[in-house]
Design an enzyme around this catalytic site. Structure first.
Site, PDB file in Angstrom:
ATOM      1  N   ARG A 128      81.863   2.500  44.364  1.00 29.72           N
ATOM      2  CA  ARG A 128      82.908   3.588  45.160  1.00 29.72           C
ATOM      3  C   ARG A 128      83.056   3.072  46.526  1.00 29.72           C
ATOM      4  NH1 ARG A 128      82.143   8.912  46.710  1.00 29.72           N
ATOM      5  NH2 ARG A 128      79.908   8.546  47.083  1.00 29.72           N
ATOM      6  N   ARG A 166      89.026  12.646  43.675  1.00 34.12           N
ATOM      7  CA  ARG A 166      87.838  11.750  43.933  1.00 34.12           C
ATOM      8  C   ARG A 166      86.934  12.077  45.011  1.00 34.12           C
ATOM      9  NH1 ARG A 166      87.073   8.315  39.420  1.00 34.12           N
ATOM     10  NH2 ARG A 166      89.091   8.017  38.434  1.00 34.12           N
ATOM     11  N   HIS A 217      92.564  22.891  48.755  1.00 31.90           N
ATOM     12  CA  HIS A 217      91.614  23.132  47.758  1.00 31.90           C
ATOM     13  C   HIS A 217      92.137  24.615  47.243  1.00 31.90           C
ATOM     14  CE1 HIS A 217      88.161  22.983  45.642  1.00 31.90           C
ATOM     15  NE2 HIS A 217      87.859  24.384  45.836  1.00 31.90           N
TER      16      HIS A 217
HETATM   17  C1  GAR Z   1      96.140  21.797  43.811  1.00 33.64           C
HETATM   18  O1  GAR Z   1      95.994  22.953  43.376  1.00 33.64           O
HETATM   19  C2  GAR Z   1      94.812  21.362  44.671  1.00 33.64           C
HETATM   20  O2  GAR Z   1      94.464  22.312  45.311  1.00 33.64           O
HETATM   21  C3  GAR Z   1      93.846  21.075  43.624  1.00 33.64           C
HETATM   22  O3  GAR Z   1      94.493  20.386  42.536  1.00 33.64           O
HETATM   23  C4  GAR Z   1      95.937  20.820  42.496  1.00 33.64           C
HETATM   24  C5  GAR Z   1      96.697  19.650  42.511  1.00 33.64           C
HETATM   25  O4  GAR Z   1      98.049  20.476  41.810  1.00 33.64           O
HETATM   26  N1  GAR Z   1      92.667  20.156  44.143  1.00 33.64           N
HETATM   27  C6  GAR Z   1      91.512  20.159  43.828  1.00 33.64           C
HETATM   28  O5  GAR Z   1      91.069  20.836  42.837  1.00 33.64           O
HETATM   29  C7  GAR Z   1      90.554  19.636  44.799  1.00 33.64           C
HETATM   30  N2  GAR Z   1      89.074  19.894  44.457  1.00 33.64           N
HETATM   31  P1  GAR Z   1      99.336  19.303  41.995  1.00 33.64           P
HETATM   32  O6  GAR Z   1      99.095  17.945  41.518  1.00 33.64           O
HETATM   33  O7  GAR Z   1     100.564  20.098  41.457  1.00 33.64           O
HETATM   34  O8  GAR Z   1      99.849  19.225  43.470  1.00 33.64           O
END
Ligand code: GAR
Length: 192
Positions: free
Chosen positions: A59, A85, A103
């Site tokens: 990583r 990641r 988040h």
């Molecule tokens: C978003 O809701 C972001 O907050 C989440 O993934 C989604 C991406 O959406 N992130 C996480 O869960 C990180 N732990 P998108 O690709 O449509 O922007």
């Protein structure tokens, strides 16, 4: 910006930054896989790069090359928008405090990769979005902005996530705007 998936938050920020009145520009978009969302960057002629962990022994080695790609563009701010990641400490320390994440929960509730599902499973009636400075933990960094919304009875994780993302996109645009205008100073949040 770094993404892993569909990139609707990326798209929203690209759309916002297309206005001459918006004070931030997206210099490049990176991903850990050939993510669908990279097409949004290509639409706007923004450079993209993919650094896949599968091509590295560790990583740390992966994150070093990711960081090299980022530094090439000399960004003032790195935004994780659905970047799924965990980043090693060296990477976080190299960019801190100018590394933020969005988040889909009201942190500290429901950190991790399944926040929307976890909120529903826990029987929560309210959830939301948190934008935070990234520290060396998983979704543990200091909060910059939060917005909440009610969970509807019987709502599926997919439907709820789509409603969260509507709020999330606006909050991300507003937060990056405030950072670009120096109304938010990230160093005041950083403990690193
Ligand atoms: C978003 O809701 C972001 O907050 C989440 O993934 C989604 C991406 O959406 N992130 C996480 O869960 C990180 N732990 P998108 O690709 O449509 O922007």
């Amino acid at each position: 910006m770094l993404i892993s998936g569909g990139g609707s938050n990326l798209r929203a920020l690209l759309d916002a930054a297309d206005s001459p009145l918006y004070p931030a520009r997206i210099l490049a978009v990176g991903a850990d896989n050939p993510a669908d969302g990279l097409t949004h960057a290509e639409f706007y002629g923004v450079p993209t790069f993919v650094v896949s962990p599968a091509n590295f022994d560790s990583r740390e080695a992966w994150a070093e090359v990711l960081l090299d790609n980022i530094n090439f563009f000399k960004p003032d701010l790195v935004v994780l928008a659905g970047f799924m990641r965990i980043l090693p400490s060296e990477f976080v320390r190299a960019l801190s405090p100018n590394l933020i994440n969005t988040h889909p929960s009201l942190l500290p509730l429901f950190p991790g990769a399944h926040a929307v599902h976890d909120a529903i499973t826990a029987g929560a009636t309210e959830t939301g979005v948190t934008i935070h400075v990234v520290d060396e933990g998983v979704d543990t960094g200091p909060h910059i902005a939060q917005r909440s919304l009610q969970i509807l009875p019987g709502e599926s994780p997919g439907d709820l996530h789509e409603r969260i993302k509507v709020v999330e996109r606006d909050l991300l645009i507003e937060t990056v705007l405030a950072i670009a205008e120096n109304k938010i100073t990230l160093s005041q949040f950083s403990k690193l």
